[in-house]
Design a protein around this motif. Structure first.
Motif, mmCIF file in Angstrom:
data_model
loop_
_atom_site.group_PDB
_atom_site.id
_atom_site.type_symbol
_atom_site.label_atom_id
_atom_site.label_comp_id
_atom_site.label_asym_id
_atom_site.label_seq_id
_atom_site.Cartn_x
_atom_site.Cartn_y
_atom_site.Cartn_z
ATOM 1 N N THR A 7 -8.298 -8.160 5.187
ATOM 2 C CA THR A 7 -10.197 -8.066 5.446
ATOM 3 C C THR A 7 -10.528 -6.891 4.038
ATOM 4 O O THR A 7 -11.365 -7.034 3.588
ATOM 5 C CB THR A 7 -11.051 -6.963 6.605
ATOM 6 O OG1 THR A 7 -10.507 -6.389 6.637
ATOM 7 C CG2 THR A 7 -10.508 -8.013 7.517
ATOM 8 N N SER A 8 -9.420 -5.871 3.453
ATOM 9 C CA SER A 8 -9.481 -4.851 2.896
ATOM 10 C C SER A 8 -8.192 -4.845 1.167
ATOM 11 O O SER A 8 -7.009 -4.641 2.210
ATOM 12 C CB SER A 8 -9.365 -4.132 3.134
ATOM 13 O OG SER A 8 -9.763 -2.582 2.339
ATOM 14 N N ILE A 9 -8.443 -5.210 0.356
ATOM 15 C CA ILE A 9 -7.405 -4.745 -0.911
ATOM 16 C C ILE A 9 -6.926 -3.222 -0.786
ATOM 17 O O ILE A 9 -6.164 -3.206 -0.831
ATOM 18 C CB ILE A 9 -8.239 -4.982 -2.035
ATOM 19 C CG1 ILE A 9 -8.350 -7.004 -2.191
ATOM 20 C CG2 ILE A 9 -7.731 -4.903 -3.631
ATOM 21 C CD1 ILE A 9 -8.918 -7.611 -3.757
ATOM 22 N N ALA A 10 -7.443 -2.459 -1.026
ATOM 23 C CA ALA A 10 -8.197 -0.921 -0.478
ATOM 24 C C ALA A 10 -6.953 -0.764 0.386
ATOM 25 O O ALA A 10 -5.876 0.273 0.333
ATOM 26 C CB ALA A 10 -9.222 -0.219 -1.006
ATOM 27 N N ARG A 11 -7.071 -1.252 1.626
ATOM 28 C CA ARG A 11 -6.578 -1.277 2.593
ATOM 29 C C ARG A 11 -5.154 -1.854 2.297
ATOM 30 O O ARG A 11 -4.085 -1.038 3.258
ATOM 31 C CB ARG A 11 -6.710 -1.831 3.661
ATOM 32 C CG ARG A 11 -6.398 -1.362 5.045
ATOM 33 C CD ARG A 11 -7.155 -2.394 6.615
ATOM 34 N NE ARG A 11 -8.876 -1.184 6.338
ATOM 35 C CZ ARG A 11 -9.588 -1.923 6.904
ATOM 36 N NH1 ARG A 11 -9.519 -2.871 6.895
ATOM 37 N NH2 ARG A 11 -10.622 -1.460 7.048
ATOM 38 N N ARG A 12 -5.076 -2.715 1.573
ATOM 39 C CA ARG A 12 -3.698 -3.583 1.814
ATOM 40 C C ARG A 12 -2.390 -2.682 0.456
ATOM 41 O O ARG A 12 -1.467 -2.639 1.050
ATOM 42 C CB ARG A 12 -3.682 -5.116 1.064
ATOM 43 C CG ARG A 12 -2.731 -5.693 0.261
ATOM 44 C CD ARG A 12 -2.341 -6.967 -0.127
ATOM 45 N NE ARG A 12 -4.074 -7.252 -0.068
ATOM 46 C CZ ARG A 12 -4.085 -9.060 -0.980
ATOM 47 N NH1 ARG A 12 -3.368 -9.383 -0.909
ATOM 48 N NH2 ARG A 12 -5.530 -8.336 -1.131
ATOM 49 N N GLN A 13 -3.708 -1.801 -0.035
ATOM 50 C CA GLN A 13 -2.791 -0.968 -0.891
ATOM 51 C C GLN A 13 -2.459 0.542 -0.117
ATOM 52 O O GLN A 13 -1.595 1.035 -1.102
ATOM 53 C CB GLN A 13 -3.033 -0.811 -2.396
ATOM 54 C CG GLN A 13 -3.531 -2.177 -3.126
ATOM 55 C CD GLN A 13 -4.702 -1.810 -4.070
ATOM 56 O OE1 GLN A 13 -5.688 -1.111 -4.245
ATOM 57 N NE2 GLN A 13 -4.323 -2.919 -5.398
ATOM 58 N N GLN A 14 -2.599 0.619 0.445
ATOM 59 C CA GLN A 14 -2.174 1.506 1.182
ATOM 60 C C GLN A 14 -0.951 1.679 1.522
ATOM 61 O O GLN A 14 -0.199 0.362 2.137
ATOM 62 C CB GLN A 14 -3.295 2.381 2.098
ATOM 63 C CG GLN A 14 -4.461 2.561 2.064
ATOM 64 C CD GLN A 14 -5.733 2.946 3.709
ATOM 65 O OE1 GLN A 14 -5.517 2.591 4.424
ATOM 66 N NE2 GLN A 14 -6.802 4.122 3.011
ATOM 67 N N ALA A 15 0.120 3.173 1.609
ATOM 68 C CA ALA A 15 1.242 2.359 2.116
ATOM 69 C C ALA A 15 1.162 2.627 3.847
ATOM 70 O O ALA A 15 0.521 3.206 4.229
ATOM 71 C CB ALA A 15 2.362 4.103 1.569
ATOM 72 N N LYS A 16 1.919 2.095 3.979
ATOM 73 C CA LYS A 16 2.506 2.064 6.441
ATOM 74 C C LYS A 16 2.493 3.553 6.386
ATOM 75 O O LYS A 16 2.060 3.825 7.698
ATOM 76 C CB LYS A 16 3.260 1.074 5.700
ATOM 77 C CG LYS A 16 3.289 1.413 7.315
ATOM 78 C CD LYS A 16 4.675 -0.341 7.950
ATOM 79 C CE LYS A 16 4.656 -0.703 9.477
ATOM 80 N NZ LYS A 16 5.919 -1.124 9.900
ATOM 81 N N LEU A 17 3.463 4.107 5.822
ATOM 82 C CA LEU A 17 3.355 5.572 5.925
ATOM 83 C C LEU A 17 3.805 6.513 4.684
ATOM 84 O O LEU A 17 3.865 6.680 3.779
ATOM 85 C CB LEU A 17 5.338 6.058 6.514
ATOM 86 C CG LEU A 17 5.447 7.234 7.212
ATOM 87 C CD1 LEU A 17 4.754 7.981 8.303
ATOM 88 C CD2 LEU A 17 6.781 7.729 7.365
ATOM 89 N N SER A 18 2.520 7.731 4.716
ATOM 90 C CA SER A 18 2.591 8.617 3.584
ATOM 91 C C SER A 18 1.403 9.953 4.396
ATOM 92 O O SER A 18 1.074 10.343 5.479
ATOM 93 C CB SER A 18 0.983 8.151 2.690
ATOM 94 O OG SER A 18 0.585 7.806 3.862
ATOM 95 N N PRO A 19 2.520 11.451 3.714
ATOM 96 C CA PRO A 19 1.810 12.529 4.032
ATOM 97 C C PRO A 19 0.681 12.668 3.921
ATOM 98 O O PRO A 19 -0.663 12.284 3.149
ATOM 99 C CB PRO A 19 2.758 13.247 3.078
ATOM 100 C CG PRO A 19 2.884 12.297 2.325
ATOM 101 C CD PRO A 19 3.065 10.614 2.609
#
Length: 120
Positions: A7-19
């Motif tokens: 649903t979101s390209i921006a969401r897809r580009q996020q890391a699964k785990l990030s600080p």
């Protein structure tokens, strides 16, 4: 409904785990974890239906996201669907749009949304 795509390209580009630096400090480290990040939309809906978790009926009416009924951030398809589902609210938006002399969105007025929704 087609739930097979992201649903979101921006969401897809996020890391699964990030600080989460703003929430972290010298005494604690905070992380953001997206546990279903790699799931497709189809997999999310399969899990929801299998689990029996209640969800908003607007999704069954074909909406792809929930926010305001007629949200300026909504897709064209969601705006047309919302105008069909809530014609009185769409008419009120159009009345206000006319009264203030400003379009609902730069790319489409509520009046245009209503006309297009009525003639699919």
């Amino acid at each position: 409904m087609n739930h097979s795509t992201w649903t979101s390209i921006a969401r897809r580009q996020q890391a699964k785990l990030s600080p989460d630096h703003p929430a972290s400090n010298g005494r604690r480290e905070v992380s953001t974890w997206l546990p279903i990040h790699e799931w497709t939309e189809t997999e999310v809906w399969q899990h929801i239906r299998t689990s029996g978790v209640p969800y908003h009926p607007a999704y069954d009416a074909g909406m792809t996201r929930l926010s305001c009924s007629l949200c300026i951030l909504g897709s064209r398809a969601d705006l047309l669907r919302a105008a069909r589902l809530r014609p009185d609210l769409a008419a009120e938006y159009a009345r206000i749009e006319d009264e203030i002399g400003h379009r609902f969105r730069n790319d489409m007025s509520m009046a245009e949304i209503i006309i297009t929704a009525a003639n699919p």
